[in-house]
Motif scaffolding. Structure first.
Motif, PDB file in Angstrom:
ATOM      1  N   ASP A   4      11.216  81.893  79.582  1.00 49.38           N
ATOM      2  CA  ASP A   4      10.868  83.069  78.783  1.00 49.38           C
ATOM      3  C   ASP A   4      12.122  83.691  78.156  1.00 49.38           C
ATOM      4  O   ASP A   4      12.132  84.027  76.970  1.00 49.38           O
ATOM      5  CB  ASP A   4      10.149  84.116  79.639  1.00 49.38           C
ATOM      6  N   ASN A   5      13.170  83.828  78.967  1.00 47.49           N
ATOM      7  CA  ASN A   5      14.421  84.397  78.456  1.00 47.49           C
ATOM      8  C   ASN A   5      14.992  83.539  77.331  1.00 47.49           C
ATOM      9  O   ASN A   5      15.475  84.057  76.323  1.00 47.49           O
ATOM     10  CB  ASN A   5      15.464  84.509  79.575  1.00 47.49           C
ATOM     11  N   LEU A   6      14.958  82.231  77.539  1.00 49.44           N
ATOM     12  CA  LEU A   6      15.491  81.325  76.518  1.00 49.44           C
ATOM     13  C   LEU A   6      14.684  81.405  75.224  1.00 49.44           C
ATOM     14  O   LEU A   6      15.246  81.352  74.134  1.00 49.44           O
ATOM     15  CB  LEU A   6      15.520  79.892  77.053  1.00 49.44           C
TER      16      LEU A   6
ATOM     17  N   TYR B 123       3.893  88.087  69.526  1.00 47.95           N
ATOM     18  CA  TYR B 123       3.403  88.897  70.637  1.00 47.95           C
ATOM     19  C   TYR B 123       2.392  88.098  71.460  1.00 47.95           C
ATOM     20  O   TYR B 123       2.484  88.043  72.695  1.00 47.95           O
ATOM     21  CB  TYR B 123       2.773  90.183  70.104  1.00 47.95           C
ATOM     22  N   ALA B 124       1.453  87.453  70.782  1.00 41.81           N
ATOM     23  CA  ALA B 124       0.438  86.649  71.472  1.00 41.81           C
ATOM     24  C   ALA B 124       1.077  85.489  72.223  1.00 41.81           C
ATOM     25  O   ALA B 124       0.686  85.168  73.352  1.00 41.81           O
ATOM     26  CB  ALA B 124      -0.593  86.131  70.475  1.00 41.81           C
ATOM     27  N   ARG B 125       2.068  84.861  71.625  1.00 45.08           N
ATOM     28  CA  ARG B 125       2.753  83.749  72.287  1.00 45.08           C
ATOM     29  C   ARG B 125       3.443  84.234  73.556  1.00 45.08           C
ATOM     30  O   ARG B 125       3.438  83.548  74.570  1.00 45.08           O
ATOM     31  CB  ARG B 125       3.756  83.104  71.351  1.00 45.08           C
ATOM     32  N   GLY B 126       4.031  85.416  73.521  1.00 47.18           N
ATOM     33  CA  GLY B 126       4.664  85.974  74.714  1.00 47.18           C
ATOM     34  C   GLY B 126       3.657  86.195  75.831  1.00 47.18           C
ATOM     35  O   GLY B 126       3.920  85.865  76.990  1.00 47.18           O
ATOM     36  N   ILE B 127       2.491  86.725  75.494  1.00 51.01           N
ATOM     37  CA  ILE B 127       1.445  86.944  76.502  1.00 51.01           C
ATOM     38  C   ILE B 127       1.011  85.613  77.103  1.00 51.01           C
ATOM     39  O   ILE B 127       0.954  85.450  78.319  1.00 51.01           O
ATOM     40  CB  ILE B 127       0.233  87.682  75.895  1.00 51.01           C
ATOM     41  N   VAL B 128       0.694  84.650  76.241  1.00 52.35           N
ATOM     42  CA  VAL B 128       0.206  83.354  76.717  1.00 52.35           C
ATOM     43  C   VAL B 128       1.258  82.649  77.566  1.00 52.35           C
ATOM     44  O   VAL B 128       0.939  82.079  78.613  1.00 52.35           O
ATOM     45  CB  VAL B 128      -0.243  82.476  75.529  1.00 52.35           C
ATOM     46  N   MET B 129       2.508  82.695  77.129  1.00 56.22           N
ATOM     47  CA  MET B 129       3.582  82.062  77.901  1.00 56.22           C
ATOM     48  C   MET B 129       3.652  82.636  79.315  1.00 56.22           C
ATOM     49  O   MET B 129       3.826  81.904  80.283  1.00 56.22           O
ATOM     50  CB  MET B 129       4.937  82.260  77.213  1.00 56.22           C
ATOM     51  N   ASN B 130       3.518  83.939  79.434  1.00 60.08           N
ATOM     52  CA  ASN B 130       3.654  84.575  80.736  1.00 60.08           C
ATOM     53  C   ASN B 130       2.417  84.372  81.599  1.00 60.08           C
ATOM     54  O   ASN B 130       2.534  84.025  82.771  1.00 60.08           O
ATOM     55  CB  ASN B 130       3.952  86.063  80.564  1.00 60.08           C
TER      56      ASN B 130
ATOM     57  N   LEU C  34       9.246  89.961  73.736  1.00 60.82           N
ATOM     58  CA  LEU C  34       9.474  90.671  74.991  1.00 60.82           C
ATOM     59  C   LEU C  34       8.274  91.563  75.329  1.00 60.82           C
ATOM     60  O   LEU C  34       7.845  91.630  76.481  1.00 60.82           O
ATOM     61  CB  LEU C  34      10.754  91.494  74.897  1.00 60.82           C
ATOM     62  N   GLY C  35       7.719  92.229  74.331  1.00 62.27           N
ATOM     63  CA  GLY C  35       6.516  93.039  74.551  1.00 62.27           C
ATOM     64  C   GLY C  35       5.345  92.196  75.027  1.00 62.27           C
ATOM     65  O   GLY C  35       4.592  92.602  75.926  1.00 62.27           O
ATOM     66  N   GLY C  36       5.184  91.019  74.452  1.00 56.21           N
ATOM     67  CA  GLY C  36       4.118  90.115  74.888  1.00 56.21           C
ATOM     68  C   GLY C  36       4.331  89.643  76.320  1.00 56.21           C
ATOM     69  O   GLY C  36       3.388  89.593  77.121  1.00 56.21           O
ATOM     70  N   LEU C  37       5.573  89.304  76.640  1.00 54.73           N
ATOM     71  CA  LEU C  37       5.876  88.872  78.010  1.00 54.73           C
ATOM     72  C   LEU C  37       5.589  89.982  79.016  1.00 54.73           C
ATOM     73  O   LEU C  37       5.040  89.740  80.088  1.00 54.73           O
ATOM     74  CB  LEU C  37       7.335  88.425  78.109  1.00 54.73           C
ATOM     75  N   CYS C  38       5.942  91.206  78.669  1.00 54.11           N
ATOM     76  CA  CYS C  38       5.687  92.348  79.559  1.00 54.11           C
ATOM     77  C   CYS C  38       4.191  92.608  79.709  1.00 54.11           C
ATOM     78  O   CYS C  38       3.720  92.972  80.790  1.00 54.11           O
ATOM     79  CB  CYS C  38       6.410  93.592  79.060  1.00 54.11           C
ATOM     80  N   THR C  39       3.441  92.397  78.647  1.00 51.75           N
ATOM     81  CA  THR C  39       1.987  92.528  78.735  1.00 51.75           C
ATOM     82  C   THR C  39       1.434  91.486  79.700  1.00 51.75           C
ATOM     83  O   THR C  39       0.521  91.772  80.487  1.00 51.75           O
ATOM     84  CB  THR C  39       1.339  92.375  77.346  1.00 51.75           C
ATOM     85  N   GLY C  40       1.991  90.286  79.660  1.00 47.88           N
ATOM     86  CA  GLY C  40       1.584  89.253  80.609  1.00 47.88           C
ATOM     87  C   GLY C  40       1.877  89.661  82.042  1.00 47.88           C
ATOM     88  O   GLY C  40       1.091  89.391  82.955  1.00 47.88           O
TER      89      GLY C  40
ATOM     90  N   TYR D 166      15.307  84.638  64.107  1.00 46.64           N
ATOM     91  CA  TYR D 166      14.550  85.560  63.258  1.00 46.64           C
ATOM     92  C   TYR D 166      14.893  87.030  63.431  1.00 46.64           C
ATOM     93  O   TYR D 166      14.271  87.886  62.813  1.00 46.64           O
ATOM     94  CB  TYR D 166      13.050  85.348  63.492  1.00 46.64           C
ATOM     95  N   GLY D 167      15.827  87.347  64.315  1.00 38.00           N
ATOM     96  CA  GLY D 167      16.272  88.721  64.430  1.00 38.00           C
ATOM     97  C   GLY D 167      15.756  89.463  65.654  1.00 38.00           C
ATOM     98  O   GLY D 167      14.913  88.982  66.406  1.00 38.00           O
ATOM     99  N   ARG D 168      16.307  90.658  65.804  1.00 34.73           N
ATOM    100  CA  ARG D 168      16.003  91.507  66.952  1.00 34.73           C
ATOM    101  C   ARG D 168      14.519  91.853  67.042  1.00 34.73           C
ATOM    102  O   ARG D 168      13.949  91.893  68.116  1.00 34.73           O
ATOM    103  CB  ARG D 168      16.831  92.780  66.855  1.00 34.73           C
ATOM    104  N   ARG D 169      13.899  92.098  65.905  1.00 33.89           N
ATOM    105  CA  ARG D 169      12.484  92.502  65.905  1.00 33.89           C
ATOM    106  C   ARG D 169      11.600  91.406  66.501  1.00 33.89           C
ATOM    107  O   ARG D 169      10.686  91.699  67.267  1.00 33.89           O
ATOM    108  CB  ARG D 169      12.060  92.822  64.474  1.00 33.89           C
ATOM    109  N   ALA D 170      11.869  90.157  66.161  1.00 37.04           N
ATOM    110  CA  ALA D 170      11.097  89.037  66.720  1.00 37.04           C
ATOM    111  C   ALA D 170      11.294  88.975  68.229  1.00 37.04           C
ATOM    112  O   ALA D 170      10.328  88.810  68.992  1.00 37.04           O
ATOM    113  CB  ALA D 170      11.508  87.729  66.060  1.00 37.04           C
ATOM    114  N   GLY D 171      12.532  89.110  68.683  1.00 40.80           N
ATOM    115  CA  GLY D 171      12.814  89.061  70.113  1.00 40.80           C
ATOM    116  C   GLY D 171      12.135  90.186  70.875  1.00 40.80           C
ATOM    117  O   GLY D 171      11.566  89.962  71.950  1.00 40.80           O
ATOM    118  N   LEU D 172      12.174  91.378  70.337  1.00 43.32           N
ATOM    119  CA  LEU D 172      11.531  92.516  71.000  1.00 43.32           C
ATOM    120  C   LEU D 172      10.014  92.378  71.018  1.00 43.32           C
ATOM    121  O   LEU D 172       9.353  92.790  71.978  1.00 43.32           O
ATOM    122  CB  LEU D 172      11.943  93.824  70.321  1.00 43.32           C
ATOM    123  N   THR D 173       9.457  91.773  69.974  1.00 40.01           N
ATOM    124  CA  THR D 173       8.011  91.564  69.933  1.00 40.01           C
ATOM    125  C   THR D 173       7.586  90.576  71.015  1.00 40.01           C
ATOM    126  O   THR D 173       6.594  90.797  71.720  1.00 40.01           O
ATOM    127  CB  THR D 173       7.583  91.055  68.544  1.00 40.01           C
TER     128      THR D 173
END
Length: 152
Positions: free
Chosen positions: A24-26, A113-120, A44-50, A35-42
């Protein structure tokens, strides 16, 4: 409720575990670099939702089921091991392909964001970790366990 000692111990352990590198960190670092800070933070939000999904599962008693049923816990371990074997097989079969997300149009913030949720949520290591980690910080003598787990 939670004692201050328990809360501080949990916070320290969670902080150290959050700093440990993993897939997840990688992914967050890669997408942030591309793609920039905004992509990373988005992401991160998905991962936290997971993580909220895992916390709710533990708070609602899933951990108790796996603690009291050897068959359920063995089934969960076998499913996790099977998933890891499946991922290894997919990686083995993939061969030398280009890395997804490094060419073409970047994913939308909603997709990230959705990818972060699914990954987690689909990561069996996170599920097993939450089932084993969170209940250690709950004490039935200090009030409702579900409330303590949600606070953590």
């Amino acid at each position: 409720m939670l004692s201050i000692e328990t809360a501080l111990t949990f916070f320290a352990a969670a902080l150290l575990l959050g700093l440990a590198p993993g897939p997840d960190n990688l992914f967050v670092l890669t997408q942030s670099a591309l793609y920039g800070r905004r992509a990373g933070l988005t992401i991160l939000g998905g991962l936290c939702t997971g993580l909220v999904v895992h916390t709710l599962a533990v708070a609602l008693g899933v951990a108790a089921i796996f603690r009291t049923s050897a068959l359920a816990f063995t089934s969960l371990k076998l499913a996790g091991a099977g998933y890891l074997v499946y991922l290894a097989w997919q990686a083995f079969r993939a061969g030398g392909q280009s890395v997804p997300g490094t060419g073409g149009a970047p994913l939308s913030l909603r997709q990230l964001y959705a990818r972060g949720i699914v990954m987690n949520v689909t990561n069996p290591k996170v599920s097993l970790f939450f089932l084993a980690f969170l209940p250690q910080f709950a004490d039935p003598s200090r009030g409702p366990v579900m409330v303590q787990l949600l606070l953590l």
